[in-house]
Design a protein around this motif. Structure first.
Motif, PDB file in Angstrom:
ATOM      1  N   GLN A 167       0.839  -1.189   0.000  1.00 21.27           N
ATOM      2  CA  GLN A 167       0.000   0.000   0.000  1.00 21.27           C
ATOM      3  C   GLN A 167       0.874   1.237   0.000  1.00 21.27           C
ATOM      4  O   GLN A 167       1.777   1.365   0.819  1.00 21.27           O
ATOM      5  CB  GLN A 167      -0.906  -0.001   1.226  1.00 21.27           C
ATOM      6  CG  GLN A 167      -1.963   1.084   1.226  1.00 21.27           C
ATOM      7  CD  GLN A 167      -3.119   0.788   0.283  1.00 21.27           C
ATOM      8  OE1 GLN A 167      -3.235  -0.314  -0.237  1.00 21.27           O
ATOM      9  NE2 GLN A 167      -3.953   1.778   0.027  1.00 21.27           N
ATOM     10  N   GLN A 172       1.100   5.480   0.205  1.00 19.16           N
ATOM     11  CA  GLN A 172       0.389   6.579   0.847  1.00 19.16           C
ATOM     12  C   GLN A 172       1.013   7.897   0.430  1.00 19.16           C
ATOM     13  O   GLN A 172       2.200   8.133   0.674  1.00 19.16           O
ATOM     14  CB  GLN A 172       0.451   6.452   2.369  1.00 19.16           C
ATOM     15  CG  GLN A 172      -0.221   7.584   3.118  1.00 19.16           C
ATOM     16  CD  GLN A 172      -1.726   7.591   2.950  1.00 19.16           C
ATOM     17  OE1 GLN A 172      -2.409   6.612   3.257  1.00 19.16           O
ATOM     18  NE2 GLN A 172      -2.273   8.696   2.457  1.00 19.16           N
ATOM     19  N   TYR A 214      -2.007  11.220  -6.280  1.00 18.36           N
ATOM     20  CA  TYR A 214      -1.678   9.860  -5.877  1.00 18.36           C
ATOM     21  C   TYR A 214      -0.270   9.510  -6.353  1.00 18.36           C
ATOM     22  O   TYR A 214       0.226  10.073  -7.328  1.00 18.36           O
ATOM     23  CB  TYR A 214      -2.628   8.866  -6.532  1.00 18.36           C
ATOM     24  CG  TYR A 214      -4.087   9.064  -6.246  1.00 18.36           C
ATOM     25  CD1 TYR A 214      -4.845   9.959  -6.992  1.00 18.36           C
ATOM     26  CD2 TYR A 214      -4.724   8.337  -5.251  1.00 18.36           C
ATOM     27  CE1 TYR A 214      -6.198  10.140  -6.747  1.00 18.36           C
ATOM     28  CE2 TYR A 214      -6.077   8.490  -5.001  1.00 18.36           C
ATOM     29  CZ  TYR A 214      -6.803   9.397  -5.752  1.00 18.36           C
ATOM     30  OH  TYR A 214      -8.142   9.562  -5.510  1.00 18.36           O
ATOM     31  N   GLY A 266      -2.281   3.598  -4.174  1.00 13.23           N
ATOM     32  CA  GLY A 266      -2.599   3.833  -2.779  1.00 13.23           C
ATOM     33  C   GLY A 266      -3.487   5.032  -2.577  1.00 13.23           C
ATOM     34  O   GLY A 266      -4.099   5.552  -3.493  1.00 13.23           O
ATOM     35  N   GLN A 267      -3.532   5.460  -1.345  1.00 14.01           N
ATOM     36  CA  GLN A 267      -4.354   6.595  -0.946  1.00 14.01           C
ATOM     37  C   GLN A 267      -3.756   7.896  -1.465  1.00 14.01           C
ATOM     38  O   GLN A 267      -2.545   8.045  -1.512  1.00 14.01           O
ATOM     39  CB  GLN A 267      -4.429   6.658   0.581  1.00 14.01           C
ATOM     40  CG  GLN A 267      -4.964   5.399   1.240  1.00 14.01           C
ATOM     41  CD  GLN A 267      -6.465   5.333   1.189  1.00 14.01           C
ATOM     42  OE1 GLN A 267      -7.117   6.343   0.990  1.00 14.01           O
ATOM     43  NE2 GLN A 267      -7.012   4.139   1.368  1.00 14.01           N
ATOM     44  N   THR A 325      -3.737  12.364  -1.710  1.00 12.39           N
ATOM     45  CA  THR A 325      -3.763  13.536  -0.844  1.00 12.39           C
ATOM     46  C   THR A 325      -4.367  14.701  -1.615  1.00 12.39           C
ATOM     47  O   THR A 325      -4.045  14.921  -2.786  1.00 12.39           O
ATOM     48  CB  THR A 325      -2.344  13.864  -0.326  1.00 12.39           C
ATOM     49  OG1 THR A 325      -2.401  14.916   0.630  1.00 12.39           O
ATOM     50  CG2 THR A 325      -1.389  14.237  -1.448  1.00 12.39           C
TER      51      THR A 325
END
Length: 118
Positions: free
Chosen positions: A2, A4, A94, A109-110, A112
């Protein structure tokens, strides 16, 4: 695996932000990293990338010298410095990890949020 992305926020036009990309373990050093973004109602678009060694970089034409991608192998991190931001840069940013030669991105992943006010 993952990924981030972090470091987003609200800035005024002309401002700067520094985004970071991290991953669990020490895997980032094994991959090229691509930054991409997606604004509401718009297609996802590639922003910038850096190869595994940090020697080669890629920037989409709309960057026009405003963004700088870099990586720190000692910290297992990748960064995207955003300067001279405009409201058009507002999007969720991302990072993804993959292969530079094939341009295939394996891990995502996640994101911002980056919001630029006029």
């Amino acid at each position: 695996v993952q990924l981030q992305a972090s470091g987003g926020g609200l800035v005024q036009a002309g401002g700067s932000l520094r985004l970071s990309c991290a991953a669990s373990g020490s895997i980032l050093n094994n991959y090229a990293i691509l930054w991409y973004r997606q604004a509401p109602g718009k297609e996802r678009e590639e922003v910038s990338g850096i190869d595994r060694s940090g020697t080669s970089t890629y920037y989409n034409s709309f960057v026009r010298g405003r963004f700088t991608v870099s990586r720190d192998h000692a910290k297992n991190m990748v960064y995207l410095q955003l300067d001279r931001l405009t409201p058009g840069d507002t999007a969720v940013y991302y990072c993804s990890a993959g292969d530079w030669q094939s341009w295939l991105w394996k891990f995502w992943g996640q994101g911002t949020q980056v919001t630029v006010s006029s």
